[in-house]
Design a protein around this motif. Structure first.
Motif, PDB file in Angstrom:
ATOM      1  N   GLN A 162       0.806  -1.218   0.000  1.00 14.86           N
ATOM      2  CA  GLN A 162       0.000   0.000   0.000  1.00 14.86           C
ATOM      3  C   GLN A 162       0.839   1.267   0.000  1.00 14.86           C
ATOM      4  N   GLN A 163       2.119   1.167   0.303  1.00 18.54           N
ATOM      5  CA  GLN A 163       2.962   2.351   0.346  1.00 18.54           C
ATOM      6  C   GLN A 163       4.399   1.940   0.092  1.00 18.54           C
ATOM      7  N   GLY A 164       5.281   2.937   0.078  1.00 14.10           N
ATOM      8  CA  GLY A 164       6.683   2.634  -0.136  1.00 14.10           C
ATOM      9  C   GLY A 164       7.222   3.311  -1.387  1.00 14.10           C
ATOM     10  N   GLN A 165       8.514   3.105  -1.623  1.00 16.29           N
ATOM     11  CA  GLN A 165       9.217   3.736  -2.736  1.00 16.29           C
ATOM     12  C   GLN A 165       9.168   2.842  -3.977  1.00 16.29           C
ATOM     13  N   GLY A 166       7.990   2.358  -4.309  1.00 14.04           N
ATOM     14  CA  GLY A 166       7.884   1.414  -5.418  1.00 14.04           C
ATOM     15  C   GLY A 166       6.734   1.713  -6.355  1.00 14.04           C
ATOM     16  N   SER A 167       6.652   0.905  -7.396  1.00 14.56           N
ATOM     17  CA  SER A 167       5.582   0.998  -8.389  1.00 14.56           C
ATOM     18  C   SER A 167       5.096  -0.410  -8.702  1.00 14.56           C
ATOM     19  N   ILE A 168       3.833  -0.490  -9.088  1.00 13.96           N
ATOM     20  CA  ILE A 168       3.209  -1.785  -9.385  1.00 13.96           C
ATOM     21  C   ILE A 168       2.801  -1.805 -10.856  1.00 13.96           C
TER      22      ILE A 168
END
Length: 900
Positions: free
Chosen positions: A242-248
């Motif tokens: 749901q959060q963080g320094q990423g992409s899906i």
């Protein structure tokens, strides 16, 4: 040193690599290590670390034992030192997580716009970039959606490699989301790779996955998490951080993804893009122009579908055949080729047919009506399938589909089932569906020939039900005709492919032909008319009254194209059938007579035309009443003949009566009223009543532009009439503008050799003469003369008209011998056609008299002026401008004196 055990086990790794047709360099690139390291593993000099063992197992889908990766404790200590040293030399690689299980596709081509769109949405700021604040919350996931085999996974793989090259993400992680079991397996594998992950030995699956999500949400480095084959988005959603320094990034066949992700839809490849991909895949990069064109034809046949193009390229490479050979094979062995996968298909091992077969089976079990709808769509024109066709055509469907299309809830359930797999698209605003042509092809090939013919017959019968019954005469139905035109053309292909001949098939082809003919799409209308006539002749016999309808339609079509000889033959045959079968006073006989009269008039056979019009008028008045719209057709035609013959007093009341009928029976702006309005305007123009003619032509122009648009051939008629009117008024700039527009429309829509083009060329020549552009004027006259002689015959009155214009030009240039020859030929034609007392003859006589005057042949000039004056005074009246012009010329001639 005994390395036999290691060598034996690592031979398994080598065999697994060779089975994928990978080089050691390819495997190294997948793993993020060096080619030298792979060589050491395979030769038994070194064992992969736990990190690389997990990656190898994931990449090949095999266990450590199957790949020979079980640690050998007998390996000497020096090997451990070598391993440690190798790892120490590439710390950046060991820190970066890369679990993409596919080699980069060396044949990947195009899709640049889509990849750029993904990059804009998914790329995050690089670590240490202080210009942009870090985002704690994830942006909405991005989905790549589309039909199975359309290239979603390949695009995701290519994006992952580009992202690694550009340093957009530190960690790029791949999750196979085809089912919950494989999702869990992918997460378990990932747990072994995450650095500083304390819960990698957690036995509870849910706790383990929750811990991995927490790790990702807390990770200070940028990451990209790819869920491949995420067709069930509800299944995938709980696994998304749901959060963080990423992409899906998701790849999915589902259509409804908006609740979870932004989406880009993958379409089939464009023509150039698909051709480049096919040439690349077939290893024909140095293709000749001929090969390039043949490859383009293959792309068209496969509708730009990436997986099918990949299969075709593999087949061409492996067999060494030409693109043209493949195309011929595809026509006869379509399903075999669509089911065949090349030998080097590691990234996507399934064929087109295999990719969709499971989807078809799932739909069949979940919603049999949806399966029937898919079968039906396989026999409809694929790009625009009106939803109301499915409902209004219900009586022709199997019972289960009938019930589903007539119930709104069941109808949406069917569509939902098909949209799950992107097997159809729903064009919401247009209320239409679309289906890929290869889905159609595979669906059809799954049926036996008898079942195919049943579905084809159903589709044709339904389209016949919804296509308007009389598109030729009812402008209000034209938008509906246009909506179903693609479906009729699809029906035409089915009729030819399956050899179908039943009455509904002929009916729908004939009605569509009427619509196309009315819109000047003659090349499209002609084959539909011909096939309808052929079916009727087969079903009903050559003398059945229905045959007359097909014949008169073809006659009308050929007459509009200026093919008057062919038109006359069809009109005469139709007249004969209806007279024999229905009797000489039937309204259909009048219809045939009216068509035949139109053809005679265009050929300059005015006596025959007048006779046919009078007979048609009598039949219609007796059978339908004096105020029927068809009566106006005969009135208008008869008035046109009288106009051509210069019988203006007889023509005017016929035009006025025809206009009155239309205005009483229909709205004043109905298209049918334009015919008598045009005739009346032309009559007033001939009488010099220019101010009365102009508003009639403008009214006609307005009606036709509203009905057909500005480029229809019918619109060119009032433009041409206005051009002639402005020439007479001396407004040459306005005349030129209208005339050039009419010429452009006729050339573009009817072809450069159509008779109407000659009318615009004549006007253009006149305008050039007015401007002193004699060379251009002569070229226009000669081209007009050639068209009229070729199409109308050398003795047609319109040939005389052009000859007279050409003679005037030669006279203006002092080419008297050429001028006299043209004048004499023009007068001879008019005399042969019994038009010596026609206004056109008076014009030629007047011009010939002026020619004689220029040569100082006063007496010859006087004779011709007097003849012209007599005709004009009788037909036009003594106050007509042209009558006055001739009188003035006659008076101005010097009087001759008697010889001494």
């Amino acid at each position: 040193m005994d390395r036999s055990g290691n060598t034996r086990r690592n031979n398994r790794l080598r065999q697994a690599r060779i089975a994928r047709s990978w080089r050691q360099r390819d495997l190294a690139e997948q793993l993020g290590t060096t080619e030298l390291t792979v060589k050491r593993w395979e030769r038994g000099y070194q064992q992969p670390s736990t990190y690389f063992q997990v990656k190898l197992c994931t990449l090949f889908g095999k266990s450590a034992e199957e790949l020979g990766l079980v640690e050998d404790t007998s390996a000497p200590i020096v090997e451990k030192n070598i391993q440690d040293m190798e790892q120490a030399t590439s710390p950046a690689q060991s820190q970066m997580l890369w679990t993409v299980p596919y080699l980069r596709n060396s044949h990947f081509t195009g899709r640049d716009d889509l990849l750029e769109q993904l990059a804009r949405h998914l790329s995050r700021e690089k670590p240490g970039d202080a210009t942009t604040p870090r985002r704690a919350l994830l942006s909405q996931p991005q989905a790549i959606k589309g039909l199975g085999g359309i290239g979603k996974t390949q695009i995701a793989v290519e994006y992952a490699y580009r992202s690694r090259e550009h340093g957009d993400h530190t960690h790029i992680l791949w999750i196979n989301a085809a089912s919950e079991e494989v999702i869990i397996t992918s997460f378990q594998t990932l747990a072994q790779l995450l650095p500083d992950f304390a819960d990698k030995d957690e036995k509870n699956q849910h706790e383990l996955i929750a811990a991995i999500k927490r790790w990702l949400e807390r990770c200070q480095e940028s990451w990209l998490l790819i869920f491949d084959n995420a067709d069930d988005l509800a299944l995938v959603q709980p696994y998304i951080p749901q959060q963080g320094q990423g992409s899906i990034l998701l790849t999915t066949r589902a259509t409804a993804v908006g609740w979870l992700a932004n989406s880009v839809e993958v379409e089939q490849m464009g023509l150039m893009e698909g051709t480049q991909f096919l040439l690349h895949r077939a290893q024909r990069l140095q293709a000749s122009e001929e090969e390039y064109n043949e490859a383009t034809n293959v792309v068209i046949a496969l509708d730009g579908f990436p997986l099918a193009l990949d299969q075709a390229g593999a087949y061409i490479e492996e067999t060494g055949c030409s693109f043209n050979d493949y195309l011929q094979l595809y026509e006869h062995h379509r399903i075999t080729l669509l089911a065949r996968r090349g030998k080097q298909a590691a990234n996507y091992p399934h064929s087109v047919a295999t990719t969709w077969s499971l989807s078809f089976q799932t739909i069949e079990q979940a919603n049999p009506a949806a399966a029937d709808l898919l079968r039906l769509c396989a026999f409809l024109a694929p790009d625009h399938i009106p939803e109301e066709l499915l409902k209004e055509g219900a009586p022709h469907w199997p019972l289960i589909l009938q019930e589903a299309v007539c119930d709104l809830f069941a109808f949406h359930q069917m569509l939902e089932e098909l949209l799950k797999f992107s097997l159809i698209k729903r064009l919401v605003e247009e209320h239409m569906l679309s289906i890929h042509r290869l889905v159609q092809a595979v669906q059809r090939e799954r049926m036996d020939p008898e079942e195919q013919q049943h579905w084809a017959t159903r589709a044709i019968s339904a389209v016949n039900t919804v296509f308007p019954p009389d598109p030729k005469n009812e402008e209000a139905t034209w938008s509906r005709c246009q909506r179903y035109l693609e479906q009729v053309q699809g029906c035409d292909l089915l009729i030819q492919q399956y050899g179908l001949s039943f009455s509904e098939a002929a009916d729908v082809l004939h009605r569509a032909g009427n619509y196309l003919c009315e819109h000047a799409l003659y090349a499209l209308a002609e084959p539909l008319y011909q096939r309808a006539l052929c079916i009727w002749e087969q079903q009903l016999g050559p003398q059945h009254p229905q045959i007359g309808s097909g014949l008169t339609s073809l006659g009308h079509l050929y007459s509009r194209q200026g093919k008057y000889t062919k038109a006359e033959a069809f009109d005469l045959r139709a007249l004969h059938i209806w007279e024999q079968q229905l009797g000489p006073h039937h309204p259909k006989v009048a219809h045939a007579l009216n068509n035949l009269a139109n053809t005679y008039k265009e050929q300059g056979k005015y006596a025959k035309a007048e006779s046919c019009y009078l007979r048609a008028l009598h039949i219609w008045e007796q059978a339908l009443g004096s105020e029927h719209l068809q009566v106006s057709d005969a009135l208008n035609g008869l008035a046109n003949v009288y106009l051509e013959l210069g019988k203006y007093a007889e023509a005017e009341p016929l035009y006025l009566r025809a206009i009155h009928i239309w205005e009483q029976q229909q709205r004043p702006e109905a298209m049918g009223v334009t015919y008598p309005l045009t005739g009346l305007g032309a009559l007033y123009g001939e009488q010099g009543k220019y101010l009365e003619a102009e508003p009639l032509f403008q009214r006609v122009r307005h009606i036709l532009e509203q009905q057909f648009g500005p480029q229809h051939p019918q619109v060119a008629y009032p433009l041409h009439n206005l051009a002639e009117l402005y020439i007479e008024l001396g407004d040459y700039a306005e005349a030129a503008a209208f005339n050039l527009r009419a010429l452009d429309i006729w050339e573009q829509q009817l072809g450069p050799q159509h008779p109407m083009v000659s009318y615009a060329l004549n006007n253009l020549a006149i305008l050039c003469v007015k401007r002193g552009q004699y060379a251009e004027a002569e070229a226009h006259y000669l081209r007009a003369l050639h068209i009229r002689e070729q199409v109308l015959g050398s003795e047609h009155p319109q040939v005389a008209n052009t000859l007279n214009g050409l003679a005037n030009l030669y006279c203006e240039q002092g080419k008297y011998e050429q001028a006299e020859s043209c004048y004499q030929r023009s007068l001879s034609i008019l005399e042969q056609q019994a038009l010596s007392s026609h206004p056109e003859a008076a014009k030629v006589m007047h011009d010939f008299a002026r020619f004689q005057e220029v040569q100082r042949k006063t007496e010859e000039a006087r004779i011709w002026y007097e003849r012209a004056f007599t005709i004009r005074e009788v037909l036009l009246g003594s106050h007509h401008p042209k009558t006055k012009e001739t009188r003035t010329c006659l008076i101005a001639l010097p009087k001759t004196t008697s010889p001494q």
